[in-house]
Every structure is written in C-alpha cells, then in structure tokens.
Design a protein around this motif. Structure first.
Motif, PDB file in Angstrom:
ATOM      1  N   LEU A   1       0.844  -1.193   0.000  1.00 57.05           N
ATOM      2  CA  LEU A   1       0.000   0.000   0.000  1.00 57.05           C
ATOM      3  C   LEU A   1       0.882   1.246   0.000  1.00 57.05           C
ATOM      4  N   LYS A   2       0.340   2.320  -0.549  1.00 57.70           N
ATOM      5  CA  LYS A   2       1.084   3.575  -0.598  1.00 57.70           C
ATOM      6  C   LYS A   2       0.272   4.657   0.097  1.00 57.70           C
ATOM      7  N   VAL A   3       0.930   5.441   0.943  1.00 60.94           N
ATOM      8  CA  VAL A   3       0.288   6.571   1.607  1.00 60.94           C
ATOM      9  C   VAL A   3       0.371   7.763   0.664  1.00 60.94           C
ATOM     10  N   SER A   4      -0.792   8.312   0.300  1.00 61.04           N
ATOM     11  CA  SER A   4      -0.812   9.457  -0.620  1.00 61.04           C
ATOM     12  C   SER A   4      -0.388  10.727   0.101  1.00 61.04           C
ATOM     13  N   HIS A   5      -0.059  11.743  -0.666  1.00 64.58           N
ATOM     14  CA  HIS A   5       0.310  13.041  -0.098  1.00 64.58           C
ATOM     15  C   HIS A   5      -0.834  13.589   0.747  1.00 64.58           C
ATOM     16  N   GLU A   6      -2.062  13.445   0.273  1.00 65.14           N
ATOM     17  CA  GLU A   6      -3.230  13.945   1.004  1.00 65.14           C
ATOM     18  C   GLU A   6      -3.407  13.205   2.331  1.00 65.14           C
ATOM     19  N   GLN A   7      -3.202  11.887   2.319  1.00 66.09           N
ATOM     20  CA  GLN A   7      -3.313  11.101   3.546  1.00 66.09           C
ATOM     21  C   GLN A   7      -2.222  11.496   4.548  1.00 66.09           C
ATOM     22  N   GLU A   8      -1.012  11.675   4.040  1.00 71.84           N
ATOM     23  CA  GLU A   8       0.094  12.067   4.908  1.00 71.84           C
ATOM     24  C   GLU A   8      -0.170  13.437   5.541  1.00 71.84           C
ATOM     25  N   LYS A   9      -0.643  14.383   4.744  1.00 73.84           N
ATOM     26  CA  LYS A   9      -0.945  15.720   5.266  1.00 73.84           C
ATOM     27  C   LYS A   9      -2.032  15.649   6.329  1.00 73.84           C
ATOM     28  N   LEU A  10      -3.043  14.844   6.089  1.00 70.03           N
ATOM     29  CA  LEU A  10      -4.133  14.690   7.046  1.00 70.03           C
ATOM     30  C   LEU A  10      -3.607  14.142   8.381  1.00 70.03           C
ATOM     31  N   ILE A  11      -2.765  13.140   8.312  1.00 67.73           N
ATOM     32  CA  ILE A  11      -2.203  12.549   9.525  1.00 67.73           C
ATOM     33  C   ILE A  11      -1.328  13.559  10.266  1.00 67.73           C
ATOM     34  N   LEU A  12      -0.496  14.277   9.529  1.00 72.41           N
ATOM     35  CA  LEU A  12       0.359  15.281  10.168  1.00 72.41           C
ATOM     36  C   LEU A  12      -0.469  16.402  10.788  1.00 72.41           C
ATOM     37  N   ASP A  13      -1.545  16.792  10.120  1.00 73.70           N
ATOM     38  CA  ASP A  13      -2.417  17.849  10.652  1.00 73.70           C
ATOM     39  C   ASP A  13      -3.010  17.451  11.999  1.00 73.70           C
ATOM     40  N   ILE A  14      -3.487  16.221  12.118  1.00 70.88           N
ATOM     41  CA  ILE A  14      -4.085  15.788  13.390  1.00 70.88           C
ATOM     42  C   ILE A  14      -3.001  15.608  14.452  1.00 70.88           C
ATOM     43  N   MET A  15      -1.850  15.071  14.086  1.00 67.49           N
ATOM     44  CA  MET A  15      -0.771  14.869  15.055  1.00 67.49           C
ATOM     45  C   MET A  15      -0.208  16.188  15.570  1.00 67.49           C
ATOM     46  N   ASN A  16      -0.229  17.208  14.735  1.00 66.37           N
ATOM     47  CA  ASN A  16       0.288  18.519  15.129  1.00 66.37           C
ATOM     48  C   ASN A  16      -0.778  19.398  15.764  1.00 66.37           C
ATOM     49  N   GLY A  17      -1.989  18.851  15.920  1.00 68.82           N
ATOM     50  CA  GLY A  17      -3.053  19.603  16.571  1.00 68.82           C
ATOM     51  C   GLY A  17      -3.643  20.718  15.723  1.00 68.82           C
ATOM     52  N   GLU A  18      -3.454  20.636  14.408  1.00 67.71           N
ATOM     53  CA  GLU A  18      -3.945  21.688  13.521  1.00 67.71           C
ATOM     54  C   GLU A  18      -5.414  21.510  13.146  1.00 67.71           C
ATOM     55  N   ILE A  19      -5.941  20.297  13.336  1.00 68.41           N
ATOM     56  CA  ILE A  19      -7.353  20.040  13.052  1.00 68.41           C
ATOM     57  C   ILE A  19      -7.940  19.229  14.202  1.00 68.41           C
ATOM     58  N   SER A  20      -9.256  19.292  14.319  1.00 71.44           N
ATOM     59  CA  SER A  20      -9.946  18.534  15.366  1.00 71.44           C
ATOM     60  C   SER A  20     -10.101  17.078  14.939  1.00 71.44           C
ATOM     61  N   GLU A  21     -10.429  16.231  15.909  1.00 67.64           N
ATOM     62  CA  GLU A  21     -10.667  14.820  15.609  1.00 67.64           C
ATOM     63  C   GLU A  21     -11.868  14.678  14.673  1.00 67.64           C
ATOM     64  N   GLU A  22     -12.871  15.520  14.879  1.00 72.77           N
ATOM     65  CA  GLU A  22     -14.056  15.479  14.019  1.00 72.77           C
ATOM     66  C   GLU A  22     -13.693  15.812  12.565  1.00 72.77           C
ATOM     67  N   GLU A  23     -12.882  16.864  12.381  1.00 75.86           N
ATOM     68  CA  GLU A  23     -12.467  17.213  11.018  1.00 75.86           C
ATOM     69  C   GLU A  23     -11.608  16.114  10.420  1.00 75.86           C
ATOM     70  N   PHE A  24     -10.731  15.521  11.237  1.00 82.61           N
ATOM     71  CA  PHE A  24      -9.909  14.411  10.770  1.00 82.61           C
ATOM     72  C   PHE A  24     -10.790  13.284  10.244  1.00 82.61           C
ATOM     73  N   ASN A  25     -11.791  12.896  11.034  1.00 80.11           N
ATOM     74  CA  ASN A  25     -12.677  11.798  10.633  1.00 80.11           C
ATOM     75  C   ASN A  25     -13.426  12.118   9.348  1.00 80.11           C
ATOM     76  N   GLN A  26     -13.907  13.347   9.209  1.00 78.11           N
ATOM     77  CA  GLN A  26     -14.632  13.737   7.992  1.00 78.11           C
ATOM     78  C   GLN A  26     -13.716  13.661   6.770  1.00 78.11           C
ATOM     79  N   ARG A  27     -12.508  14.222   6.903  1.00 76.16           N
ATOM     80  CA  ARG A  27     -11.580  14.223   5.769  1.00 76.16           C
ATOM     81  C   ARG A  27     -11.082  12.814   5.445  1.00 76.16           C
TER      82      ARG A  27
END
Length: 108
Positions: free
Chosen positions: A75-101
């Motif tokens: 499997l390959k992690v896309s750029h969008e998936q990586e950004k989403l993961i980094l955003d949640i880990m860095n506290g830039e988005i809420s858990e709810e926004e993470f789940n939606q995205r």
C-alpha cells in the motif's frame, strides 16, 4: 509605510502571506489563553523551539515508519493522507475534522 489601522483578520492575512514567503516558519503554542507566537530570537522562547523541533522529529519518524509498514503490505500513503495525519498529530485540526476528511479520502 502608512499608519493605517487594520483589523485582526487583515493582520493575520498579512502575517500569513509573509510567513509563506519566509524560509523560517513561525512557531506557535496554544494555551487556555489563546495561541501565542514564538520568537526564535527571544531567549525565553528558544526552549519552546527546541521542544517543538523534537516533537516534529518524532512525528516525522513515526510517519516514515507507518509509510514503510504500509509499503510492506503493498500500500502507498498518498500526499493527502500524509498531510491529514500530520495535521491531526500537530493539533492543527480537530478529531471530528480528521474523521470527515479521512472518510472523504477513503471514498475517492
């Protein structure tokens, strides 16, 4: 340069534009009282910079490990998936926004 008054939104937009042009990214720290900008030239803020750098290094190592693990499964992690993961880990988005995205990415 003029001494015109600007709204908070105008100042934030101007700050964001300047930050995008800079090679050095501004660091922030959140607290109960709001978000504070850190000054890398201020001796009182240097410790925060070091702590943030250490955290970012750990996050990057974790991301590389996860990507390697996914690659072993074919499997390959896309750029969008990586950004989403980094955003949640860095506290830039809420858990709810993470789940939606994440759901949106899964359905693409």
């Amino acid at each position: 340069m003029t001494n015109q008054k600007k709204s908070a939104e105008e100042l934030l937009l101007e700050f964001h534009k300047l930050e995008n042009l800079s090679k050095i990214k501004t660091r922030t720290i959140s607290s109960e009282n709001g978000v504070f900008l850190l000054d890398r030239n201020n001796p009182n803020d240097v410790e925060w910079y070091k702590e943030i750098d250490l955290k970012n290094n750990n996050v990057n190592k974790a991301m590389e490990y996860a990507k390697a693990s996914q690659a072993m499964e074919g499997l390959k992690v896309s750029h969008e998936q990586e950004k989403l993961i980094l955003d949640i880990m860095n506290g830039e988005i809420s858990e709810e926004e993470f789940n939606q995205r994440a759901r949106k990415l899964a359905n693409e």
